[in-house]
Structures are given as C-alpha cells and as structure tokens.
Design a protein around this motif. Structure first.
Motif, short mmCIF file in Angstrom:
data_model
loop_
_atom_site.label_atom_id
_atom_site.label_comp_id
_atom_site.label_asym_id
_atom_site.label_seq_id
_atom_site.Cartn_x
_atom_site.Cartn_y
_atom_site.Cartn_z
N ALA A 84 -4.95 2.01 1.70
CA ALA A 84 -5.56 1.38 0.41
C ALA A 84 -6.86 2.09 0.04
CB ALA A 84 -5.73 0.04 0.88
N ASP A 85 -6.94 2.05 -1.49
CA ASP A 85 -8.31 2.61 -1.78
C ASP A 85 -9.48 1.46 -1.63
OD1 ASP A 85 -7.56 5.03 -3.49
OD2 ASP A 85 -6.16 3.59 -4.35
N VAL A 86 -9.25 0.27 -1.93
CA VAL A 86 -10.33 -0.76 -1.41
C VAL A 86 -9.74 -1.83 -0.72
CG1 VAL A 86 -11.62 -2.37 -2.69
CG2 VAL A 86 -11.53 -0.10 -3.65
N VAL A 87 -10.24 -2.42 0.21
CA VAL A 87 -9.86 -3.48 0.78
C VAL A 87 -10.90 -4.74 0.69
CG1 VAL A 87 -8.99 -4.68 3.14
CG2 VAL A 87 -8.33 -2.18 2.63
N HIS B 100 -6.22 -0.43 5.58
CA HIS B 100 -7.03 0.82 5.36
C HIS B 100 -6.27 1.95 5.69
CE1 HIS B 100 -11.33 -0.28 3.92
NE2 HIS B 100 -11.16 -1.30 5.01
N GLU B 101 -5.66 1.61 7.09
CA GLU B 101 -4.97 2.82 7.75
C GLU B 101 -3.49 3.30 6.70
OE1 GLU B 101 -2.52 3.69 11.79
OE2 GLU B 101 -3.52 2.09 11.48
N VAL C 103 0.80 -1.07 0.02
CA VAL C 103 0.01 -0.09 0.13
C VAL C 103 0.70 1.27 -0.03
CG1 VAL C 103 -1.87 1.18 1.38
CG2 VAL C 103 -1.71 -1.26 1.30
N PRO D 179 -6.89 -6.18 7.71
CA PRO D 179 -7.76 -5.23 6.84
C PRO D 179 -7.60 -3.74 7.53
CG PRO D 179 -9.05 -6.94 7.44
CD PRO D 179 -7.78 -7.31 8.26
N ALA D 180 -7.80 -3.61 9.00
CA ALA D 180 -7.51 -1.94 9.40
C ALA D 180 -6.28 -1.53 9.22
CB ALA D 180 -7.72 -2.30 10.97
N GLU D 181 -5.17 -2.48 8.90
CA GLU D 181 -3.97 -1.79 8.67
C GLU D 181 -3.62 -1.45 7.20
OE1 GLU D 181 -0.84 -4.35 11.52
OE2 GLU D 181 -1.86 -5.47 9.95
#
Length: 238
Positions: A210-213, A206-207, A182, A202-204
C-alpha cells in the motif's frame, strides 16, 4: 474528470456482515434445498468465488447453473433484508465525511471496486446515504468473473467511456481494507490507500505494498491529502 477513486465497500465503508451472512444462508437454501452448515470467510473475495467455495464446503458438486442461480437468489435474499441494514449494520467511522471530502476534489469520479454483486452494493451504500457521491455505472462488482486487478482495469475502461478521460496508474486510487485489495492495485498499476478497519493489520497492508496506510477514515483531511498526493501532476509525470 481526471481522477478516479475506487472504494471497497465491506469493512471499508460499511459493516453489514450479519445481513450478508443471513442472505447467503437463504440463497443457499433456495438453490440447494438444504440448510447452510459451513460458512466461508469473505476476506475481500468476490461473491462469484465465495459461492463455489461455499458449495464445496457443504458437499454440493457445482454445475454451470449454480453460479447464476445462486447470485440471483443472493440478490433477492439481500433485497428482502435491505430494511435491516441500518438496524443490524453500521457505517465505518468517517466513511460519509470521507466520501464527501473526496468528492470536493476537483475533477474526481468516485465509484466502487467490490466483491459484492452490483444490486447488493447499491443497497449497502444507499441504506446509509453513502450513494450520493458514487457513480455506480463505472464500478466493478462481484458477479463479474474477473480477477480483482482485471476488474479494476475494467472499471477504468468504463470511466473512460463515460467521461472521455484515460484513467491509468497515475490518476486512479483504490481505497480498501484488505491485502487482496492492495495486491489488486499493485498488479493493475493503480495507487493504493489501505485502511486498517478490516481483517488486515496495518503491517500487512504495508507489506502488501500500500502507498498509504490509514488507521481508519475518521479524519477526512487525511484521506483527501492521500488521494491528492497519489494523483498529483508530479507523481503522474514520474
């Protein structure tokens, strides 16, 4: 061709960690003359970086000759084990269908952006029949001593040379499982689809930006929709 999709390999498309670990151990023995005692975590890093950390962790003072010798030995050790890939490894859920589905998007070039050296990347995907939709000529690989974000731009340049289209942040998507992937996409200005099948939660992802997870690649329609949305004409204009 007007869309470039770059895939990370390990824990995004395949998991061949057992074979990789054994190949590293053999390469270490060949180069240093002694057994590998301490392992290092890969975590999305290139083979060229892992080699130096592995040498240091095991008390070997690296010289200029170590990296090329180690990478050659790693390629030979992995090639000798390529018949074990399907026995001791696996494709990640949905990987084959996702590659096939993205290939169906008009004007799409698919390649890899991986920490794995090129010869081993080819072995990993070919063993599972995942190579048919991948143009290895325009990828970025672990023997190339660039930061991953720079390597992404190198891959874009290779794709431009081959296909005659300028690939930039508006038409390039990286798909990978680690926060390092990312970060590379963010620095290079490319779109990013994080897949939570590796060591990053997933939270990592996003943080990290990432545009989409996605939880995995099990639903190819989700992957296609994400790629198409991130390279849409309206997004490029924006």
């Amino acid at each position: 061709m007007n869309r470039l999709v770059l895939w990370n390999i390990d824990l995004t498309l395949v998991d061949v960690s057992i074979v990789t670990r054994d190949a590293y151990a053999e390469a270490f023995r060949r180069v240093t003359g002694r057994p590998l005692v301490k392992l290092t975590q890969h975590n999305g890093r290139p083979d060229s970086e892992i080699v130096f950390e592995m040498l240091a962790l095991n008390g070997v003072v690296a010289t200029d000759d170590h990296l090329p010798a180690f990478l050659d030995a790693l390629a030979a050790a992995f090639a000798a084990r390529r018949g074990l890939l399907t026995r001791d490894g696996r494709t990640m859920p949905g990987a084959a269908d996702a590659l096939r589905a993205v290939a169906g998007l008009k004007g799409t070039v698919q390649s890899v952006l991986t920490g794995t050296i090129r010869s081993n990347a080819v072995h990993k995907l070919t063993a599972f029949g995942l190579d048919r939709h991948v143009d290895f000529e325009v990828g970025g690989y672990g023997e190339e001593v660039y930061p991953k974000a720079t390597l992404l731009q190198v891959a874009q340049g290779r794709a431009k040379t081959k296909y005659g289209t300028a690939f930039d942040g508006g038409n390039t998507v990286l798909i990978g499982d680690s926060a390092r992937d990312v970060q590379a996409a963010r620095i290079a200005g490319a779109a990013m689809i994080g897949v939570a099948t590796g060591r990053s939660l997933p939270a990592e992802l996003h943080e990290a930006g990432a545009d989409v997870v996605l939880p995995d690649l099990a639903d190819p329609s989700e992957v296609v929709a994400a790629v198409a949305g991130l390279t849409s004409p309206s997004r490029r204009a924006g």
